[in-house]
Design a protein around this motif. Sequence first.
Motif, PDB file in Angstrom:
ATOM      1  N   LEU A  11       0.992  -1.426   0.154  1.00 51.71           N
ATOM      2  CA  LEU A  11      -0.022  -0.049   0.050  1.00 51.71           C
ATOM      3  C   LEU A  11       1.039   1.147   0.116  1.00 51.71           C
ATOM      4  N   CYS A  12       1.931   1.189   0.827  1.00 52.55           N
ATOM      5  CA  CYS A  12       2.958   2.290   0.834  1.00 52.55           C
ATOM      6  C   CYS A  12       3.410   2.635  -0.559  1.00 52.55           C
ATOM      7  N   LEU A  13       3.537   1.580  -1.312  1.00 56.26           N
ATOM      8  CA  LEU A  13       4.162   1.693  -2.728  1.00 56.26           C
ATOM      9  C   LEU A  13       3.254   2.438  -3.511  1.00 56.26           C
ATOM     10  N   THR A  14       1.931   1.988  -3.401  1.00 58.66           N
ATOM     11  CA  THR A  14       0.840   2.351  -4.090  1.00 58.66           C
ATOM     12  C   THR A  14       0.412   3.915  -3.980  1.00 58.66           C
ATOM     13  N   ILE A  15       0.251   4.082  -2.612  1.00 56.27           N
ATOM     14  CA  ILE A  15       0.001   5.475  -2.413  1.00 56.27           C
ATOM     15  C   ILE A  15       1.043   6.155  -1.946  1.00 56.27           C
ATOM     16  N   VAL A  16       1.523   7.229  -2.722  1.00 54.83           N
ATOM     17  CA  VAL A  16       2.673   7.624  -2.510  1.00 54.83           C
ATOM     18  C   VAL A  16       2.919   8.307  -1.165  1.00 54.83           C
ATOM     19  N   TRP A  17       1.880   8.885  -0.721  1.00 51.73           N
ATOM     20  CA  TRP A  17       2.105   9.370   0.464  1.00 51.73           C
ATOM     21  C   TRP A  17       1.443   8.674   1.726  1.00 51.73           C
ATOM     22  N   ILE A  94       4.470  13.581  25.552  1.00 55.10           N
ATOM     23  CA  ILE A  94       4.228  14.146  24.632  1.00 55.10           C
ATOM     24  C   ILE A  94       3.612  12.928  23.540  1.00 55.10           C
ATOM     25  N   LEU A  95       2.344  13.279  23.048  1.00 57.94           N
ATOM     26  CA  LEU A  95       1.871  12.301  22.370  1.00 57.94           C
ATOM     27  C   LEU A  95       1.773  12.897  20.841  1.00 57.94           C
ATOM     28  N   TYR A  96       2.250  12.219  19.885  1.00 54.72           N
ATOM     29  CA  TYR A  96       2.269  12.870  18.375  1.00 54.72           C
ATOM     30  C   TYR A  96       1.212  11.919  17.695  1.00 54.72           C
ATOM     31  N   TYR A  97       0.369  12.515  17.114  1.00 55.90           N
ATOM     32  CA  TYR A  97      -0.807  11.928  15.907  1.00 55.90           C
ATOM     33  C   TYR A  97      -0.652  12.208  14.586  1.00 55.90           C
ATOM     34  N   TRP A  98      -0.872  11.291  13.669  1.00 61.48           N
ATOM     35  CA  TRP A  98      -0.916  11.407  12.383  1.00 61.48           C
ATOM     36  C   TRP A  98      -1.992  10.569  11.814  1.00 61.48           C
ATOM     37  N   GLN A  99      -2.932  10.951  10.722  1.00 63.41           N
ATOM     38  CA  GLN A  99      -4.000  10.803  10.344  1.00 63.41           C
ATOM     39  C   GLN A  99      -4.399  10.674   8.797  1.00 63.41           C
ATOM     40  N   THR A 100      -5.147   9.812   8.378  1.00 63.13           N
ATOM     41  CA  THR A 100      -5.558  10.397   6.882  1.00 63.13           C
ATOM     42  C   THR A 100      -6.767  11.683   6.894  1.00 63.13           C
ATOM     43  N   ASN A 102     -10.360  12.846   5.116  1.00 63.70           N
ATOM     44  CA  ASN A 102     -11.698  12.274   4.983  1.00 63.70           C
ATOM     45  C   ASN A 102     -11.977  11.872   3.598  1.00 63.70           C
ATOM     46  N   LYS A 103     -10.675  11.562   2.993  1.00 61.64           N
ATOM     47  CA  LYS A 103     -10.720  10.485   1.699  1.00 61.64           C
ATOM     48  C   LYS A 103      -9.650   9.403   1.933  1.00 61.64           C
ATOM     49  N   GLY A 104      -9.203   9.501   3.006  1.00 52.87           N
ATOM     50  CA  GLY A 104      -8.325   8.332   3.312  1.00 52.87           C
ATOM     51  C   GLY A 104      -6.868   8.403   2.840  1.00 52.87           C
ATOM     52  N   TYR A 105      -6.587   9.831   2.493  1.00 56.23           N
ATOM     53  CA  TYR A 105      -5.007   9.923   2.032  1.00 56.23           C
ATOM     54  C   TYR A 105      -4.408  10.418   2.955  1.00 56.23           C
ATOM     55  N   TYR A 106      -3.100  10.284   3.301  1.00 61.84           N
ATOM     56  CA  TYR A 106      -2.152  10.890   3.709  1.00 61.84           C
ATOM     57  C   TYR A 106      -1.674  12.121   2.903  1.00 61.84           C
ATOM     58  N   SER A 107      -2.557  13.115   2.938  1.00 63.46           N
ATOM     59  CA  SER A 107      -2.446  14.060   1.853  1.00 63.46           C
ATOM     60  C   SER A 107      -1.353  15.181   2.418  1.00 63.46           C
ATOM     61  N   PRO A 108      -0.558  15.510   1.468  1.00 61.80           N
ATOM     62  CA  PRO A 108       0.535  16.497   1.881  1.00 61.80           C
ATOM     63  C   PRO A 108      -0.029  17.911   1.901  1.00 61.80           C
ATOM     64  N   LYS A 109       0.700  18.724   2.323  1.00 67.16           N
ATOM     65  CA  LYS A 109       0.360  20.134   2.227  1.00 67.16           C
ATOM     66  C   LYS A 109       1.410  21.094   1.477  1.00 67.16           C
ATOM     67  N   GLU A 110       1.156  22.054   1.045  1.00 68.18           N
ATOM     68  CA  GLU A 110       2.254  22.980   0.185  1.00 68.18           C
ATOM     69  C   GLU A 110       3.213  23.512   1.316  1.00 68.18           C
ATOM     70  N   ARG A 118       4.949  12.053   4.255  1.00 66.90           N
ATOM     71  CA  ARG A 118       4.518  10.643   4.352  1.00 66.90           C
ATOM     72  C   ARG A 118       3.436  10.409   5.627  1.00 66.90           C
ATOM     73  N   HIS A 119       3.490  11.395   6.477  1.00 68.76           N
ATOM     74  CA  HIS A 119       2.272  11.138   7.609  1.00 68.76           C
ATOM     75  C   HIS A 119       1.266  12.163   7.187  1.00 68.76           C
ATOM     76  N   GLY A 120       1.256  12.831   5.991  1.00 66.54           N
ATOM     77  CA  GLY A 120      -0.011  13.720   5.584  1.00 66.54           C
ATOM     78  C   GLY A 120       0.076  14.929   6.542  1.00 66.54           C
ATOM     79  N   HIS A 121      -0.866  15.715   6.195  1.00 71.61           N
ATOM     80  CA  HIS A 121      -0.751  17.316   6.689  1.00 71.61           C
ATOM     81  C   HIS A 121      -1.600  17.239   8.012  1.00 71.61           C
ATOM     82  N   ILE A 122      -2.312  16.137   8.253  1.00 72.21           N
ATOM     83  CA  ILE A 122      -3.157  16.079   9.649  1.00 72.21           C
ATOM     84  C   ILE A 122      -2.430  15.619  10.713  1.00 72.21           C
TER      85      ILE A 122
END
Length: 223
Positions: A11-17, A94-100, A102-110, A118-122
Motif C-alpha cells: 500500500l505504501c508503494l501504491t499510495i505515494v504519501w 508528548i503524544l504525536y498523532y497523524w492520520q488520513t 476524510n478521503k483516506g489519504y495522507y495528503s501533503p500540504k504545500e 509521509r504522515h500527511g498534513h493532519i
Amino acid sequence: MKSLYPSLFFLCLTIVWAGCSGKNTPAHQNQNNVNEYKKLVGGGCDGCEIMYIDMPENIPSVDTSSGWFEEGQKLIVAGTVFQIDGKTPAPDVILYYWQTDNKGYYSPKEKMDKTATRHGHIRGWVKTDQNGKYIINTIRPAPYPNDVLPAHIHLSVKEPDLENEYYTDEINFDDDKLLIAHFKKHKQENRGGSGVVRVLIRENMQIAEHDIILGLNIPNYPK
Ligand SMILES: [Fe+2]
C-alpha cells in the motif's frame, strides 16, 4: 499488526504519501537496523523520527489539527495518560498523532517538510497536563481507499524520562464497519492499552475517549 506488513508495504508503494507506520520490520530494513531497533524501548519503528519534524518547543495539552478546519466529521479525542500502574496520571508526556484526511489519504500540504509528507498534513502534538490529560480536536479519518484496513489515527509517545519514543495501538473506532473483520484476522497488540474507542455523538460532534497506559505491552519497557 506484524502480519499486515506485506500488504501495508504494498500500500505504501501504491499510495505515494501513505503514512504507514512501518512498525518493526518493514521489508526494506537491513538486518543491522532491525537488531538495533530490537534494543530500543518499544522495539523501534520505521519513520519514528518524523515525530520530531516541526515539533513545537512548547506543546500545549490541547491541539486542534488542520483537519478540524476542513471538510469532514468533527472529532474530539480526549483522554488521560497513566503510568504503568494504570492509576497514576502521567504529566509531560508528548503524544504525536497523524492520520488520513476524510478521503483516506495522507495528503501533503504545500511547503510541508518533504519527509513528513509521509504522515500527511493532519498531524500534531499534545503534551499531557499535570493530571495526565490531553485533548485533540480533529476530523474523523477515512479508511484507505479500496482497502480493508479500518480507519485509524496513529500515535507515538515520548515520555520525559525515556530516551526514545514508541508507538501505541492506533486509535480505531467501534462503529467502523471494517473493524470486526480486521480483528478476526489480526490480533490487537494492546500497546498502551486497546486503541478501540467508543464514539459518542453530541450534536454535530463525535467524541472519543482514549486513555493510554505507559509501557503496557511495550517491549523493553524499563521496570
Ligand atoms: Fe496508517
